[in-house]
Design a protein around this motif. Structure first.
Motif, PDB file in Angstrom:
ATOM      1  N   VAL A  60       0.864  -1.183   0.000  1.00  0.00           N
ATOM      2  CA  VAL A  60       0.000   0.000   0.000  1.00  0.00           C
ATOM      3  C   VAL A  60       0.899   1.231   0.000  1.00  0.00           C
ATOM      4  O   VAL A  60       1.768   1.373   0.864  1.00  0.00           O
ATOM      5  CB  VAL A  60      -0.910   0.040   1.250  1.00  0.00           C
TER       6      VAL A  60
ATOM      7  N   ARG B 219       0.952   5.103   0.558  1.00  0.00           N
ATOM      8  CA  ARG B 219       0.064   6.067   1.206  1.00  0.00           C
ATOM      9  C   ARG B 219       0.827   7.344   1.536  1.00  0.00           C
ATOM     10  O   ARG B 219       1.956   7.538   1.122  1.00  0.00           O
ATOM     11  CB  ARG B 219      -0.570   5.463   2.458  1.00  0.00           C
TER      12      ARG B 219
ATOM     13  N   ALA C 159       0.418   9.963  -2.397  1.00  0.00           N
ATOM     14  CA  ALA C 159      -0.788   9.587  -3.141  1.00  0.00           C
ATOM     15  C   ALA C 159      -1.426  10.790  -3.833  1.00  0.00           C
ATOM     16  O   ALA C 159      -2.399  10.632  -4.572  1.00  0.00           O
ATOM     17  CB  ALA C 159      -1.797   8.924  -2.203  1.00  0.00           C
TER      18      ALA C 159
ATOM     19  N   THR D  70       1.105   3.959  -5.726  1.00  0.00           N
ATOM     20  CA  THR D  70      -0.121   4.106  -4.933  1.00  0.00           C
ATOM     21  C   THR D  70      -1.306   3.590  -5.739  1.00  0.00           C
ATOM     22  O   THR D  70      -1.218   3.390  -6.953  1.00  0.00           O
ATOM     23  CB  THR D  70      -0.391   5.575  -4.551  1.00  0.00           C
TER      24      THR D  70
ATOM     25  N   SER E 194      -5.812   6.305   0.962  1.00  0.00           N
ATOM     26  CA  SER E 194      -5.019   5.073   0.906  1.00  0.00           C
ATOM     27  C   SER E 194      -5.536   4.061   1.925  1.00  0.00           C
ATOM     28  O   SER E 194      -5.666   2.868   1.629  1.00  0.00           O
ATOM     29  CB  SER E 194      -3.542   5.381   1.187  1.00  0.00           C
TER      30      SER E 194
END
Length: 1005
Positions: free
Chosen positions: A319, A321, A325, A336, A698
């Motif tokens: 992920v 974040r 992002a 992202t 996110s």
């Protein structure tokens, strides 16, 4: 003349802050000194930077001009072994400092003790204390103190005359600080103050004095002064510069990097938006231009390379974040999964020409995959190290440390650290003494540690700037923190880990293995419009799902009747303490349910904040308003936002100019002055605790991915949650949630269980790793041996193949892990004592002939489910055979169930609940209140509020079921119980307690 100066970075030794050191030097008319902290170079770059800053006119806090003052900074390291001074290294130049750092790094990384003599340095001097060495190399000197000059009086100095230099260590500012220094030494040596010896602390005269005074001490030995001055004149740190120090290029040049970044961005653009999205193309081109101009191409490409390795070579899930992002280029590179156009995210929040501090990407990986990612980075990119942190002494910790040093009993120390008892100690001289020391020690550096995820990749070796440590993680780590890295010019890469990603990754694998279904977990566009997922959100039942399973978040989702991605993004931001405590969370919920009743300050506010009903929910909202209402450009708007935040709030000339321009440009745009003042009030009050929308977005993406798995594959998902630990609740809550999916949850079994929980169809076996007291080697051996040589036949077979001890056998029997034998626990307990009772060690190797053990005729041995449940409580921490409700002495289950609470608004009800968790908060009057979470007998959650007037009388008493009397209140349609009375209920007694092996035979005969 000062060749050995310690700062506070000589941990638990030096007392002088580097800024204070420079102020003291100015006051004492000192124009050159060598910073040589003990076994570290933490403060070296800071020292050079602050000395250079002092060479220019500055303003003090009152705006008065402070005249420039020239201090020549020289740096080095003092090397000690077992707290004893060996020698001091003094760098001639940048290369010399690298030599010293490399020397210390070599011994740190290889965990070798420092030698009596260092390497041969080409660009550094070595200074030994007088009397410790005679045979000196060309670059080596002897340091002699003023009080040691009598040792050379009248003696032929022969070949050491040119080697003698002034040795006046600086450790403390004054006599008072010498006392503080001794307390620090006692803490560092873990000893009582009274047991310190003279060799444990510095001499009383180790203070910064004027150069004239120091020269006067050596006035009869001018050759020593001349040698010292010659050494100092040979040193120059002018080759140190501060600016971008990251790896400059991913390929061979900036233009090649731009070409590759552009190629990747365009390929990703087609994947994310198709081939004809003009707006997205324009945004990509705009970002690429800024990225190139700010020399950030390599930073983007290295991050892309790490993500590429994770996804393509290893199949890892990640992920991306944080403010990264906000970048469409990052979105196109799959760094992202947040679409910045769909969410109206500004790239300027991440990167702009006016940003003074470098941005970074936050990339999360599963907790057990991050080490491999780190190893990849360290192997591929030279000049790499983990980022360090510096923890400091804090109030209560100082009181505890000083209390131990003074030899106080624990009970007295505890009372000193209890804020509620502070008034009782006002006249206590010991307490007041500790408080005085605390005031001096507060915020002093205490020890070096590791940043949560920061990695530095330099263009040149990092040992030009720091020595490297080897903390328990086993990777080289710089000796300073992110703020110093930023000041030097090194941008960090945040490679983080979290359990939530482990849940998702393993659930996808389990679904493929258990159901032969392949899931594209990155198909977020489908997930966010799935009505079943949004129904779970609205119901507030996302147990196990990252970020949205906590009691507060579940309640918020229900209050908002949240059933879409954008609302979840907002919820992720307004749940934060600052927003919630300011009243904005309540205002947002009210506006959400009554959008027609919202009154906007101006048409601009309506246009820009319509999505959030005129309320600033995100950091990006602050930027929007500064830009669109007050007319600032996006870069200036971001500077203004940062200047208002708690992290950066300080006296700043640029910030002052921009805050004035906010009003002047707003006026030039024809904005009403009164409205502008109110807009400014809202902006300035919110900016301090605002949250990045990109960050919230996110988190929301990951929440939807968890929700998808929980909704369509709940058994596999809950197994994955259990196997990756983590999560908001205790383990039994997730076992309970697994049972609610319809899975048949079995106790551990040596013939069916693995180390972790496993699932086949709807049959689940708990893992051996959850059995308290079972040895790690057995957790591995039992399933390995079974897979290699087949299932275990009986108890004897298990013991012979795994070399079980009596103690470990008892644990497995009592948890029911040998129920496959068809024998009761008590029969097995008799059998194991017969087999192992008089044996100390199992003989290894296979038997040629199997000799059966003697069979005994046993009396009738009763078995009790309640006894089983007690053993499960002891060995697992929760019962499986019975529920906590089944164990109660009473059959009463309450008058009301959680699902019916809304019908009883305003009424007093009596309920029964199994305790899940509680949270303590402080009221405005600084009294404590609690929020509780419980599960009723049908397995549904409900929440309680415990006000200060009731909590002390009816306290929480840990795990178990509670009888709750309280009033039902609804907050935006969500019920909770305001507790009036509250008591933990007793459970049935254990019919038979088997706690040790000695009386077993007596019990069974």
């Amino acid at each position: 003349m000062f060749l050995n100066v310690h700062s506070q970075y000589s941990l638990r030794y030096g007392t002088i802050d580097i800024k204070e050191l420079i102020v003291e030097a100015r006051a004492k008319n000192v124009h050159q000194m060598v910073l040589t902290d003990i076994n570290n170079s933490t403060g070296c770059m800071e020292f050079i930077r602050l000395c250079r800053k002092a060479a220019f006119d500055q303003e003090d806090a009152d705006g008065k001009l402070i005249p420039a003052y020239d201090i020549k900074p020289i740096i080095g390291i003092e090397f000690r072994r077992d707290n004893q001074l060996l020698y001091i290294g003094i760098a001639k130049n940048k290369e010399g400092m690298k030599e010293l750092n490399d020397f210390l790094t070599h011994h740190n990384l290889n965990q070798l003790p420092l030698p009596d003599q260092p390497f041969r340095f080409n660009n550094a001097f070595v200074l030994y204390p007088y009397g410790s060495k005679i045979d000196l190399r060309e670059n080596e000197y002897l340091g002699i103190r003023a009080n040691e000059l009598n040792k050379i009086a009248g003696k032929p100095l022969l070949n050491i005359k040119e080697k003698l230099v002034v040795f006046h260590p600086v450790t403390v500012k004054n006599k008072l600080e010498h006392r503080l220094h001794k307390y620090l030494r006692a803490i560092g040596l873990s000893t009582v103050f009274g047991k310190l010896t003279e060799s444990d602390f510095c001499q009383e005269d180790e203070m910064l004095i004027s150069e004239d005074e120091l020269v006067q001490k050596f006035e009869n030995h001018e050759f020593i002064l001349a040698n010292t001055q010659q050494l100092l004149d040979s040193c120059c740190m002018g080759d140190y510069t501060f600016g971008r120090k990251n790896k400059h290029n991913f390929k061979n040049s900036p233009k090649e990097d731009l070409a590759l970044l552009t190629e990747l961005a365009m390929k990703g653009l087609a994947y994310r938006y198709g081939t004809n999205n003009v707006d997205a193309l324009a945004r990509v081109n705009m970002e690429l231009k800024v990225i190139y101009e700010l020399n950030f191409c390599a930073y983007f490409l290295i991050t892309w390379d790490v993500v590429r390795y994770a996804m393509e070579e290893k199949g890892y899930y990640h992920v991306g974040r944080g403010s990264g992002a906000n970048s469409i280029v990052a979105y196109c590179l799959k760094i992202t999964d947040v679409d910045p156009i769909a969410l109206d995210l500004y790239f300027e929040r991440f990167l702009n020409h006016k940003r003074s501090s470098p941005p970074d990407f936050d990339i999360d990986f599963s907790w057990d995959e991050r080490p491999d990612i780190q190893n990849y980075i360290f192997k591929k990119y030279p000049n790499t190290a983990l980022l360090g942190t510096m923890s400091s002494f804090k109030d209560r910790a100082i009181i505890r440390e000083i209390g131990k040093v003074l030899g106080l009993p624990k009970s007295e120390i505890d009372s000193f650290t209890d804020p509620s008892k502070g008034h009782l100690h006002r006249n206590n001289p010991t307490f007041n003494k500790i408080l005085a020391i605390t005031e001096k020690m507060k915020n002093m550096p205490n020890q070096r540690s590791i940043h949560a995820g920061g990695i530095l990749i330099g263009e040149e070796p990092l040992t030009y700037y720091t020595a490297l440590d080897l903390p328990p993680k086993g990777l080289p780590t710089v000796q300073w923190d992110m703020y110093e890295a930023e000041a030097i010019g090194l941008d960090k890469y945040d490679i983080l880990s979290q359990r939530g990603i482990g849940h998702i990754r393993e659930a996808v694998q389990l679904v493929l293995k258990n159901k032969d279904i392949s899931i594209d977990i990155h198909d977020f566009k489908t997930f966010k419009t799935d009505p079943k997922l949004n129904a779970q959100l609205r119901a507030g039942t996302p147990i196990g799902c990252f970020y949205i399973e906590s009691p507060a978040m579940r309640q918020l989702l229900k209050k908002l009747e949240c059933d879409n991605y954008n609302t979840l993004v907002a919820a992720s931001s307004i749940i934060r303490p600052g927003v919630a405590s300011s009243g904005m969370m309540k205002m947002y919920i009210e506006s959400y349910h009554n959008p027609k009743g919202v009154r906007y300050l101006s048409e601009v506010m309506k246009e820009q904040l319509g999505e959030t009903f005129g309320i600033m929910v995100y950091q990006e909202d602050v930027i929007k308003i500064c830009c669109h209402y007050a007319g600032l450009d996006l870069a200036d708007a971001d500077i203004l936002r940062r200047g208002m935040s708690g992290k950066y709030r300080a006296k700043d000339t640029e910030f002052d100019k921009l805050s004035k321009r906010f009003f002047t440009t707003a006026k030039s745009l024809g904005r009403d002055e009164g409205i502008t003042k109110e807009v400014w009030r809202q902006v300035s009050s919110f900016a301090g605790f605002s949250f990045s929308k990109a960050h919230s977005a996110s988190f929301a993406v990951e929440s939807y991915q968890s929700l998808y798995l929980k909704t369509y594959h709940p058994m596999e998902f809950m197994v994955a949650v259990l196997n990756n630990y983590g999560g908001f609740y205790q383990r039994w809550v997730y076992v309970h949630a697994l049972q609610q999916t319809g899975a048949k949850v079995n106790l551990p079994c040596v013939n069916c269980s693995y180390a972790v929980v496993n699932i086949k169809g709807d049959e689940v076996y708990l893992g051996l790793i959850g059995i308290q007291g079972l040895e790690n080697k057995l957790i591995e051996i039992i399933p390995q041996e079974r897979q290699t040589n087949g299932n275990y036949i009986d108890l004897e077979d298990l013991i012979k193949r795994t070399y079980l001890s009596l103690e470990q056998s008892l644990i497995l029997i009592r948890i029911g892990a040998l129920r496959f034998t068809g024998k009761s626990k008590k029969e097995l307990l008799w059998e194991v004592h017969n087999y192992l009772g008089n044996k100390t060690k199992i003989i290894a190797g296979k038997e040629l002939f199997h000799l059966p053990t003697k069979e005994y005729v046993l009396p009738n041995l009763d078995n009790h489910l309640i006894e089983d449940a007690y053993q499960e409580l002891e060995l697992l921490g929760y019962p499986i055979t019975l529920s906590m409700f089944d164990l109660l002495k009473t059959d009463y289950r309450g008058d009301v169930l959680a699902k019916d609470l809304e019908q009883y608004e305003g009424k007093i009800v009596k309920m029964l609940g199994n305790f899940v968790c509680d949270k303590t908060v402080h009221t405005i009057k600084n009294t404590k209140m609690w929020f509780g979470t419980f599960i009723d007998s049908e397995g549904n959650f409900f929440d309680t509020t415990h006000f200060p007037n009731s909590s002390p009388i009816y306290p929480f008493r840990g795990k178990g079921c509670y009888l709750i009397l309280g009033k039902v209140v609804l907050d935006f349609g969500v019920p909770s119980i305001e507790v009036i009375k509250f008591a933990k209920l007793p459970i049935m007694d254990n019919p038979v307690l088997i706690t040790d092996s000695k009386p077993l035979k007596q019990k069974f005969t």
